[in-house]
Scaffold this motif. Sequence first.
Motif, PDB file in Angstrom:
ATOM      1  N   ALA A  23       0.834  -1.206   0.000  1.00 42.03           N
ATOM      2  CA  ALA A  23       0.000   0.000   0.000  1.00 42.03           C
ATOM      3  C   ALA A  23       0.870   1.257   0.000  1.00 42.03           C
ATOM      4  CB  ALA A  23      -0.925  -0.001   1.210  1.00 42.03           C
ATOM      5  N   ASN A  24       1.932   1.253   0.812  1.00 44.96           N
ATOM      6  CA  ASN A  24       2.826   2.409   0.870  1.00 44.96           C
ATOM      7  C   ASN A  24       3.562   2.630  -0.450  1.00 44.96           C
ATOM      8  OD1 ASN A  24       2.283   3.301   3.474  1.00 44.96           O
ATOM      9  ND2 ASN A  24       3.697   1.839   4.379  1.00 44.96           N
ATOM     10  N   LYS A  25       4.020   1.537  -1.081  1.00 44.21           N
ATOM     11  CA  LYS A  25       4.704   1.653  -2.367  1.00 44.21           C
ATOM     12  C   LYS A  25       3.754   2.206  -3.421  1.00 44.21           C
ATOM     13  CE  LYS A  25       8.074  -2.064  -2.014  1.00 44.21           C
ATOM     14  NZ  LYS A  25       8.455  -3.394  -2.491  1.00 44.21           N
ATOM     15  N   SER A  26       2.524   1.733  -3.388  1.00 45.79           N
ATOM     16  CA  SER A  26       1.523   2.183  -4.353  1.00 45.79           C
ATOM     17  C   SER A  26       1.245   3.671  -4.175  1.00 45.79           C
ATOM     18  CB  SER A  26       0.245   1.371  -4.176  1.00 45.79           C
ATOM     19  OG  SER A  26      -0.755   1.848  -5.035  1.00 45.79           O
ATOM     20  N   ALA A  48       5.215  22.822  -8.032  1.00 45.28           N
ATOM     21  CA  ALA A  48       5.940  23.078  -6.785  1.00 45.28           C
ATOM     22  C   ALA A  48       5.227  22.449  -5.599  1.00 45.28           C
ATOM     23  CB  ALA A  48       6.107  24.572  -6.565  1.00 45.28           C
ATOM     24  N   ALA A  49       3.900  22.554  -5.590  1.00 43.26           N
ATOM     25  CA  ALA A  49       3.116  21.943  -4.500  1.00 43.26           C
ATOM     26  C   ALA A  49       3.247  20.421  -4.539  1.00 43.26           C
ATOM     27  CB  ALA A  49       1.659  22.356  -4.617  1.00 43.26           C
ATOM     28  N   ALA A  50       3.164  19.854  -5.739  1.00 41.59           N
ATOM     29  CA  ALA A  50       3.284  18.397  -5.889  1.00 41.59           C
ATOM     30  C   ALA A  50       4.693  17.944  -5.523  1.00 41.59           C
ATOM     31  CB  ALA A  50       2.939  17.992  -7.321  1.00 41.59           C
ATOM     32  N   TYR A  51       5.684  18.763  -5.843  1.00 37.24           N
ATOM     33  CA  TYR A  51       7.078  18.448  -5.526  1.00 37.24           C
ATOM     34  C   TYR A  51       7.273  18.340  -4.018  1.00 37.24           C
ATOM     35  CZ  TYR A  51      12.071  19.251  -4.806  1.00 37.24           C
ATOM     36  OH  TYR A  51      13.372  19.143  -4.384  1.00 37.24           O
ATOM     37  N   THR A  52       6.733  19.314  -3.297  1.00 37.99           N
ATOM     38  CA  THR A  52       6.870  19.315  -1.834  1.00 37.99           C
ATOM     39  C   THR A  52       6.280  18.045  -1.239  1.00 37.99           C
ATOM     40  OG1 THR A  52       6.658  21.713  -1.872  1.00 37.99           O
ATOM     41  CG2 THR A  52       6.389  20.641   0.247  1.00 37.99           C
ATOM     42  N   THR A  53       5.094  17.694  -1.705  1.00 38.08           N
ATOM     43  CA  THR A  53       4.421  16.483  -1.213  1.00 38.08           C
ATOM     44  C   THR A  53       5.229  15.239  -1.557  1.00 38.08           C
ATOM     45  OG1 THR A  53       2.316  17.580  -1.609  1.00 38.08           O
ATOM     46  CG2 THR A  53       2.243  15.215  -1.231  1.00 38.08           C
ATOM     47  N   ALA A  54       5.725  15.178  -2.787  1.00 41.25           N
ATOM     48  CA  ALA A  54       6.465  14.004  -3.246  1.00 41.25           C
ATOM     49  C   ALA A  54       7.756  13.811  -2.458  1.00 41.25           C
ATOM     50  CB  ALA A  54       6.752  14.117  -4.736  1.00 41.25           C
ATOM     51  N   VAL A  55       8.492  14.890  -2.253  1.00 35.26           N
ATOM     52  CA  VAL A  55       9.759  14.792  -1.518  1.00 35.26           C
ATOM     53  C   VAL A  55       9.505  14.352  -0.082  1.00 35.26           C
ATOM     54  CG1 VAL A  55      11.658  16.156  -0.568  1.00 35.26           C
ATOM     55  CG2 VAL A  55      11.034  16.401  -2.951  1.00 35.26           C
ATOM     56  N   LYS A  56       8.473  14.913   0.512  1.00 32.26           N
ATOM     57  CA  LYS A  56       8.117  14.551   1.886  1.00 32.26           C
ATOM     58  C   LYS A  56       7.798  13.050   1.974  1.00 32.26           C
ATOM     59  CE  LYS A  56       4.950  16.311   5.431  1.00 32.26           C
ATOM     60  NZ  LYS A  56       3.831  17.235   5.653  1.00 32.26           N
ATOM     61  N   PHE A  57       7.036  12.554   1.001  1.00 32.93           N
ATOM     62  CA  PHE A  57       6.644  11.150   1.033  1.00 32.93           C
ATOM     63  C   PHE A  57       7.824  10.233   0.737  1.00 32.93           C
ATOM     64  CE2 PHE A  57       4.254   7.329   0.316  1.00 32.93           C
ATOM     65  CZ  PHE A  57       3.248   7.455   1.255  1.00 32.93           C
ATOM     66  N   VAL A  58       8.731  10.656  -0.144  1.00 34.04           N
ATOM     67  CA  VAL A  58       9.923   9.854  -0.433  1.00 34.04           C
ATOM     68  C   VAL A  58      10.762   9.723   0.834  1.00 34.04           C
ATOM     69  CG1 VAL A  58      12.122   9.867  -1.671  1.00 34.04           C
ATOM     70  CG2 VAL A  58      10.005  10.310  -2.909  1.00 34.04           C
ATOM     71  N   ASP A  59      10.906  10.827   1.579  1.00 37.31           N
ATOM     72  CA  ASP A  59      11.660  10.776   2.831  1.00 37.31           C
ATOM     73  C   ASP A  59      11.001   9.842   3.844  1.00 37.31           C
ATOM     74  OD1 ASP A  59      13.679  12.472   1.991  1.00 37.31           O
ATOM     75  OD2 ASP A  59      12.663  14.276   2.711  1.00 37.31           O
ATOM     76  N   LYS A  60       9.675   9.875   3.902  1.00 41.53           N
ATOM     77  CA  LYS A  60       8.960   8.974   4.811  1.00 41.53           C
ATOM     78  C   LYS A  60       9.157   7.516   4.397  1.00 41.53           C
ATOM     79  CE  LYS A  60       5.251  11.957   6.470  1.00 41.53           C
ATOM     80  NZ  LYS A  60       3.800  12.179   6.497  1.00 41.53           N
ATOM     81  N   LYS A  63      12.372   6.287   5.696  1.00 40.59           N
ATOM     82  CA  LYS A  63      12.276   6.057   7.139  1.00 40.59           C
ATOM     83  C   LYS A  63      11.555   4.745   7.452  1.00 40.59           C
ATOM     84  CE  LYS A  63      10.943   8.445  11.361  1.00 40.59           C
ATOM     85  NZ  LYS A  63      10.205   9.577  11.922  1.00 40.59           N
ATOM     86  N   LYS A  64      10.558   4.408   6.633  1.00 40.80           N
ATOM     87  CA  LYS A  64       9.790   3.181   6.837  1.00 40.80           C
ATOM     88  C   LYS A  64      10.502   1.955   6.270  1.00 40.80           C
ATOM     89  CE  LYS A  64       5.287   5.449   6.635  1.00 40.80           C
ATOM     90  NZ  LYS A  64       4.045   5.591   5.863  1.00 40.80           N
ATOM     91  N   GLY A  65      11.587   2.186   5.516  1.00 40.19           N
ATOM     92  CA  GLY A  65      12.331   1.061   4.952  1.00 40.19           C
ATOM     93  C   GLY A  65      11.780   0.584   3.621  1.00 40.19           C
ATOM     94  N   ILE A  66      10.962   1.389   2.976  1.00 44.79           N
ATOM     95  CA  ILE A  66      10.381   1.010   1.693  1.00 44.79           C
ATOM     96  C   ILE A  66      11.359   1.298   0.560  1.00 44.79           C
ATOM     97  CG2 ILE A  66       8.506   1.522   0.071  1.00 44.79           C
ATOM     98  CD1 ILE A  66       6.860   2.230   2.615  1.00 44.79           C
ATOM     99  N   LEU A  67      12.091   2.402   0.684  1.00 43.39           N
ATOM    100  CA  LEU A  67      13.097   2.775  -0.303  1.00 43.39           C
ATOM    101  C   LEU A  67      14.466   2.832   0.350  1.00 43.39           C
ATOM    102  CD1 LEU A  67      11.575   5.806  -2.258  1.00 43.39           C
ATOM    103  CD2 LEU A  67      11.802   3.483  -3.055  1.00 43.39           C
ATOM    104  N   HIS A  68      15.489   2.535  -0.447  1.00 43.34           N
ATOM    105  CA  HIS A  68      16.863   2.729   0.011  1.00 43.34           C
ATOM    106  C   HIS A  68      17.173   4.219  -0.059  1.00 43.34           C
ATOM    107  CE1 HIS A  68      21.283   2.542  -0.098  1.00 43.34           C
ATOM    108  NE2 HIS A  68      21.128   1.400   0.548  1.00 43.34           N
ATOM    109  N   LYS A  69      18.047   4.680   0.819  1.00 45.39           N
ATOM    110  CA  LYS A  69      18.305   6.125   0.878  1.00 45.39           C
ATOM    111  C   LYS A  69      18.905   6.665  -0.423  1.00 45.39           C
ATOM    112  CE  LYS A  69      22.811   5.971   3.113  1.00 45.39           C
ATOM    113  NZ  LYS A  69      23.633   6.478   4.200  1.00 45.39           N
ATOM    114  N   ASN A  70      19.717   5.854  -1.117  1.00 45.10           N
ATOM    115  CA  ASN A  70      20.291   6.315  -2.387  1.00 45.10           C
ATOM    116  C   ASN A  70      19.226   6.391  -3.481  1.00 45.10           C
ATOM    117  OD1 ASN A  70      22.705   6.410  -1.095  1.00 45.10           O
ATOM    118  ND2 ASN A  70      23.576   4.597  -2.074  1.00 45.10           N
ATOM    119  N   THR A  71      18.284   5.481  -3.456  1.00 52.24           N
ATOM    120  CA  THR A  71      17.175   5.510  -4.412  1.00 52.24           C
ATOM    121  C   THR A  71      16.343   6.765  -4.182  1.00 52.24           C
ATOM    122  OG1 THR A  71      17.088   3.096  -4.359  1.00 52.24           O
ATOM    123  CG2 THR A  71      15.184   4.233  -5.286  1.00 52.24           C
ATOM    124  N   ALA A  72      16.111   7.075  -2.933  1.00 59.04           N
ATOM    125  CA  ALA A  72      15.337   8.266  -2.585  1.00 59.04           C
ATOM    126  C   ALA A  72      16.078   9.521  -3.042  1.00 59.04           C
ATOM    127  CB  ALA A  72      15.088   8.314  -1.092  1.00 59.04           C
TER     128      ALA A  72
END
Length: 87
Positions: A23-26, A48-60, A63-72
């Motif tokens: 669900a999180n990946k989706s 710009a608004a979508a960018y802010t949301t996207a970056v925030k979610f990539v960082d989350k 943190k949750k271990g869904i993405l590797h930090k280099n991928t993010a």
Amino acid sequence: MPNIKSAKKRVELAKAANEKNKANKSELKTIVKKFEAAVATGSKEQAAAAYTTAVKFVDKAVKKGILHKNTAARKKSSMTLKLNKLA
């Protein structure tokens, strides 16, 4: 199917974690696609608004271990370049 009680519990926990991760990946993919769509329209404010949301979610996701930090970092860098090209 396992016979041992604790192994059965682990199977159930693994299923639940799998569903959560899926669900999180989706959701992550959807948010990134929304950013891509905003860039495609050419609207700087919307992108710009979508960018802010996207970056925030990539960082989350990191943190949750869904993405590797280099991928993010790669995803965020790519999105930043696309946003800056709109200017």
